[in-house]
Design a protein around this motif. Structure first.
Motif, mmCIF file in Angstrom:
data_model
loop_
_atom_site.group_PDB
_atom_site.id
_atom_site.type_symbol
_atom_site.label_atom_id
_atom_site.label_comp_id
_atom_site.label_asym_id
_atom_site.label_seq_id
_atom_site.Cartn_x
_atom_site.Cartn_y
_atom_site.Cartn_z
ATOM 1 N N ARG A 127 3.613 -0.179 -10.014
ATOM 2 C CA ARG A 127 3.460 1.119 -10.668
ATOM 3 C C ARG A 127 2.907 1.014 -12.101
ATOM 4 O O ARG A 127 1.924 1.658 -12.460
ATOM 5 N N LYS A 145 -8.247 -0.407 -0.640
ATOM 6 C CA LYS A 145 -8.378 -0.553 0.823
ATOM 7 C C LYS A 145 -9.788 -0.241 1.312
ATOM 8 O O LYS A 145 -10.085 -0.406 2.496
ATOM 9 N N HIS A 162 -3.243 -1.033 -13.835
ATOM 10 C CA HIS A 162 -4.659 -1.339 -14.070
ATOM 11 C C HIS A 162 -4.852 -1.636 -15.548
ATOM 12 O O HIS A 162 -4.132 -1.123 -16.397
ATOM 13 N N HIS A 218 -0.702 3.142 -10.614
ATOM 14 C CA HIS A 218 -0.953 1.848 -9.955
ATOM 15 C C HIS A 218 -1.537 0.989 -11.073
ATOM 16 O O HIS A 218 -2.591 1.338 -11.630
ATOM 17 N N CYS A 246 -1.330 6.795 -2.988
ATOM 18 C CA CYS A 246 -1.787 6.220 -4.255
ATOM 19 C C CYS A 246 -3.314 6.097 -4.262
ATOM 20 O O CYS A 246 -3.903 5.451 -3.391
ATOM 21 N N CYS A 295 -4.533 2.427 -4.457
ATOM 22 C CA CYS A 295 -4.323 1.734 -3.171
ATOM 23 C C CYS A 295 -5.435 2.122 -2.203
ATOM 24 O O CYS A 295 -5.969 1.272 -1.487
ATOM 25 N N ASN A 296 -5.807 3.380 -2.184
ATOM 26 C CA ASN A 296 -6.872 3.827 -1.276
ATOM 27 C C ASN A 296 -8.219 3.244 -1.677
ATOM 28 O O ASN A 296 -9.006 2.849 -0.819
ATOM 29 N N LYS A 302 -4.600 -5.764 -6.255
ATOM 30 C CA LYS A 302 -4.612 -5.132 -4.923
ATOM 31 C C LYS A 302 -3.218 -4.642 -4.544
ATOM 32 O O LYS A 302 -3.071 -3.604 -3.911
ATOM 33 N N ARG A 303 -2.207 -5.404 -4.931
ATOM 34 C CA ARG A 303 -0.826 -5.034 -4.592
ATOM 35 C C ARG A 303 -0.382 -3.866 -5.458
ATOM 36 O O ARG A 303 -0.681 -3.815 -6.655
ATOM 37 N N HIS A 304 0.328 -2.933 -4.862
ATOM 38 C CA HIS A 304 0.786 -1.770 -5.621
ATOM 39 C C HIS A 304 1.941 -2.152 -6.542
ATOM 40 O O HIS A 304 3.013 -2.544 -6.093
ATOM 41 N N MET A 329 0.852 -1.215 0.000
ATOM 42 C CA MET A 329 0.000 0.000 0.000
ATOM 43 C C MET A 329 0.872 1.244 0.000
ATOM 44 O O MET A 329 1.726 1.418 0.865
ATOM 45 N N GLU A 330 0.651 2.077 -1.009
ATOM 46 C CA GLU A 330 1.345 3.365 -1.078
ATOM 47 C C GLU A 330 0.368 4.415 -0.554
ATOM 48 O O GLU A 330 -0.733 4.541 -1.070
#
Ligand code: 5GP
Ligand code: ZN
Length: 110
Positions: A49, A12, A101, A99, A5, A8-9, A45-47, A1-2
């Protein structure tokens, strides 16, 4: 989690973004500025880039992104007509959220 980011938010659950699908490793949600009637983002889910940062250890997550895109196209009823699966890579490739995608776009004629 950054910490800073956006995705990431979202992953979460720190925003009100609705997930169309959530697995152990991936979430799917609607793009906030859709370019097609169906425009989803398939997000690990994992950050990570960008595509440039993928390593051999990430082969399974890459496969899951693709297979999730295929499954979501079916569920959104665009599979038969056809659709796009797209990664923008780094700024010059159009990436604006850093992130990883994959875009799924369908439901219109290109
Ligand atoms: P990129 O240009 O990095 O490949 O794509 C980022 C995508 O994320 C864009 O299509 C943009 O509309 C979408 N996006 C940016 N911020 C948000 C947000 O807060 N929520 C959602 N659902 N999508 C977002
Ligand atoms: Zn992130």
């Amino acid at each position: 989690m950054e910490k800073d980011c956006l995705f990431c938010n979202i992953v979460k659950g720190n925003t009100d973004t609705e997930f169309l699908l959530e697995t152990e490793d991936v979430v799917v949600f609607k793009d906030i500025h859709p370019h097609a009637p169906v425009h989803l983002l398939i997000v690990p889910k994992r950050h990570i880039r960008s595509v440039n940062d993928l390593t051999d250890e990430d082969r399974a997550i890459v496969a899951e992104l693709l297979m999730t895109g295929k499954e979501m196209a079916r569920r959104q009823h665009v599979a038969e007509d056809g659709y796009k699966l797209l990664f923008n890579v780094e700024y010059g490739g159009g990436q604006r959220v850093f992130h990883l995608h994959m875009h799924l776009m369908g439901g219109k004629k290109w």
